[in-house]
Design an enzyme around this catalytic site. Structure first.
Site, PDB file in Angstrom:
ATOM      1  N   CYS A 261      37.587  78.770  42.119  1.00  0.00           N
ATOM      2  CA  CYS A 261      38.550  79.851  41.896  1.00  0.00           C
ATOM      3  C   CYS A 261      39.349  79.572  40.616  1.00  0.00           C
ATOM      4  O   CYS A 261      38.803  79.682  39.519  1.00  0.00           O
ATOM      5  CB  CYS A 261      39.436  80.027  43.110  1.00  0.00           C
ATOM      6  SG  CYS A 261      40.328  81.604  43.129  1.00  0.00           S
TER       7      CYS A 261
ATOM      8  N   HIS B 177      35.099  80.874  46.993  1.00  0.00           N
ATOM      9  CA  HIS B 177      35.550  79.695  47.736  1.00  0.00           C
ATOM     10  C   HIS B 177      34.452  79.228  48.697  1.00  0.00           C
ATOM     11  O   HIS B 177      34.428  79.637  49.867  1.00  0.00           O
ATOM     12  CB  HIS B 177      36.810  80.023  48.544  1.00  0.00           C
ATOM     13  CG  HIS B 177      38.051  80.163  47.733  1.00  0.00           C
ATOM     14  ND1 HIS B 177      38.920  79.119  47.507  1.00  0.00           N
ATOM     15  CD2 HIS B 177      38.571  81.231  47.081  1.00  0.00           C
ATOM     16  CE1 HIS B 177      39.931  79.534  46.764  1.00  0.00           C
ATOM     17  NE2 HIS B 177      39.744  80.818  46.487  1.00  0.00           N
TER      18      HIS B 177
ATOM     19  N   GLU C 149      34.148  76.476  50.211  1.00  0.00           N
ATOM     20  CA  GLU C 149      34.640  75.593  51.286  1.00  0.00           C
ATOM     21  C   GLU C 149      34.807  76.326  52.607  1.00  0.00           C
ATOM     22  O   GLU C 149      34.758  75.712  53.689  1.00  0.00           O
ATOM     23  CB  GLU C 149      35.965  74.942  50.882  1.00  0.00           C
ATOM     24  CG  GLU C 149      37.159  75.865  50.774  1.00  0.00           C
ATOM     25  CD  GLU C 149      37.375  76.460  49.403  1.00  0.00           C
ATOM     26  OE1 GLU C 149      38.524  76.792  49.060  1.00  0.00           O
ATOM     27  OE2 GLU C 149      36.376  76.603  48.659  1.00  0.00           O
TER      28      GLU C 149
END
Length: 544
Positions: free
Chosen positions: A377, A513, A515
């Site tokens: 990001c 993102h 994750e």
């Protein structure tokens, strides 16, 4: 019909209700049951999207774009089912809905009250979030005794009456502290916490007793006697070397068997082989790498919870222990030695100007010294800024988020974009902060031959987003000519999703993102590739 398990916490906060709820869900799922988990947050914010990370920790983004509590990250990491905006709601949302209805005249001039109107809205949302799942685990945020959680607990009391004994279970998580000076564990806080629950009309069926030392049988019997909870339902939950050991811990104490017996469910025994493999790999790693995470919220590491866990997952799948060196980007601006000796550098997402130059320095160090770099990001945006300044020669290049008057706005606020459903989304600098970002899972096209395509092994992926600013397409020709490769594009192929450097051993950054989609059992290809690169860099330093 869906059965409900309500999870509350007592004595103190931060005992691990979310992990306990998720772990129980994982064991029940391992028995072939369909599980979902809801988090009910008593605070008055509409959602955590505009809250400071220092106040709340990470904002977890669901597939459908809801900005939610970080506990939903635990739920998705422990379960196969995906969470949605229905899996998390706050007092703010409840009151907002009720007040809008009152303004429309939906209550026909009646007095709007906490009971029944607020509690009815809470119950409606719980039933809606449960859907058609076999079991819905409902975690009540906060600690019993907090004034703001009382409407939620009252709603639970009402639901328990409506559902009946065979359709609901109440689990209460408490602390059994160990007093080192006396050499004893004390059960009195747990007794008082249950007393507080009873004063609200709630009798726990199960007690999860958090303790740093083992509870002996006599202590369990004492707790059972004074709380009116049967002995087999007094479950010790000791500190574990890894949170992924908790499903096995709860199973070994028979908690899942208690649940299926109570609900009269016919299902096979739990198969926890996948969880055992996760724990085995995590606790028996064959190597170690050090990764510098350069961010601005280092005073509360929960701000990077999913990211830290994703690196752990990558280590599990590579049988490598990942040691994270948390580096304050603001301090890095004046002390460049903070990232010396690391095997890889990661710059995560974030908002605001503070510490930005430290992040840009981290990118420059990784690029010039061939250290593996992963930007996420904002980490991609500062990578583009650094490249524009130091390779393209665009002096003062910046993001309009940090300098609205920069001569070279290589990153800027996006005014409109097309989402995965084909709808046009629009915003301006005057739009509300809450819920106006590019949010949720969106399609990304990966360019064949790129590092992105090599890592994911696909030409199309879906990853989650949470940001307002994008790479300025007007500068793409200069960036590309200088060697920056665009490896991924948005759904409509108009926005940059990933960048990479082909002449660098491993330099990759994404606007999305990743994750949020990493799990301990499946890992994530991007983080796994990153840890492999860190291991290779470490070997090149030592000559092994």
């Amino acid at each position: 019909m869906t059965r409900f398990i309500f999870v509350t916490g007592g004595v103190v906060s931060s005992l691990g209700k979310g992990i306990s709820a998720a772990s129980l869900g994982a064991v029940l799922e391992a028995r072939g049951l369909s599980i979902t988990i809801l988090k009910l947050d008593p605070y008055l914010n509409v959602d955590p999207g505009t809250m400071s990370p220092y106040q709340h920790g990470e904002v977890y983004v669901t597939q459908d774009g809801a900005e939610t509590d970080l506990d939903l990250g635990h739920y998705e990491r422990f379960l196969r089912s995906k969470m949605t905006q229905r899996n998390n709601f706050t007092s703010g949302q409840v009151y907002e809905t009720i007040l809008r209805r009152e303004r429309r005249g939906d209550f026909l001039g009646g007095t709007v009250q906490v009971i029944p109107h607020v509690t009815d809205e809470i119950k409606r949302r719980v039933y809606a979030g449960a859907g058609e799942h076999d079991i819905a685990v409902v975690e009540i945020g906060g600690t019993v005794g907090d004034i703001e959680s009382q409407p939620f607990l009252e709603a639970v009391r009402q639901m328990r009456g409506e559902l009946g004994f065979k359709q609901s279970i109440l689990i209460h998580l408490t602390l059994v502290p160990y007093i080192a000076s006396a050499g004893e564990t004390k059960t009195k806080p747990t007794q008082h916490s249950v007393k507080e629950m009873r004063s609200l009309g709630l009798q726990p069926d199960v007690l999860l007793c958090r303790s740093e030392v083992e509870l002996v049988e006599d202590q369990r019997k004492k707790i059972s006697l004074f709380t009116n909870v049967e002995l087999r339902a007094v479950v010790p939950v000791m500190d574990a070397p890894t949170i992924y050991q908790v499903p096995r811990m709860l199973h070994d104490w028979g908690l899942d068997e208690f649940v299926v017996d109570r609900f009269n469910l016919d299902c096979p025994p739990a198969d926890l082989a996948e969880w055992d493999a996760v724990v085995e790999n995590q606790l028996n790693s064959e190597g170690q790498v050090t990764i510098a995470m350069v961010g601005k919220y280092m005073e509360l590491l929960d701000a990077y919870k999913s990211l830290s866990e994703a690196l752990t997952h990558a280590g599990i799948h590579n049988k490598t222990k990942v040691k994270i060196r948390y580096v304050d980007s603001e301090l890095l601006e004046s002390d460049h030695t903070l990232i010396d000796g690391v095997d890889a550098i990661l710059v995560p997402g974030g908002f605001g100007t503070r510490g930005t130059e430290g992040k840009i320095h981290a990118v420059k160090t990784a690029r010039e010294k061939n250290i593996p770099y992963l930007g996420i990001c904002l980490g991609m945006q500062v990578a583009v800024i650094e490249y524009a300044r130091n390779v393209c020669g665009l002096s003062g290049a910046n993001s309009t988020e940090f300098n609205a008057n920069t001569d070279h706005p290589v990153v800027g606020l996006i005014a409109e974009w097309i989402d995965a459903a084909g709808n046009k989304e629009m915003r301006t600098e005057h739009s509300d902060m809450g819920g106006t970002m590019r949010l949720g899972a969106q399609v990304c096209h990966l360019i064949p031959g790129s590092k992105a395509h090599e890592i994911y092994g696909s030409e199309q992926i879906e990853e989650r987003h949470r940001h307002r600013f994008e790479v300025n397409n007007n500068y793409l020709p200069q960036l590309k000519e200088a060697g920056l490769v665009i490896g991924g594009l948005s759904f409509d192929k108009t926005l940059v999703e990933t960048v990479e450097l082909p002449d660098h051993p491993w330099f990759f950054a994404s606007q999305f993102h990743p994750e949020f989609t990493s799990t301990p059992r499946d890992g994530h290809p991007l983080f796994q590739s990153f840890v492999v690169a860190a291991t290779a860099y470490q070997s090149s330093k030592t000559g092994s």
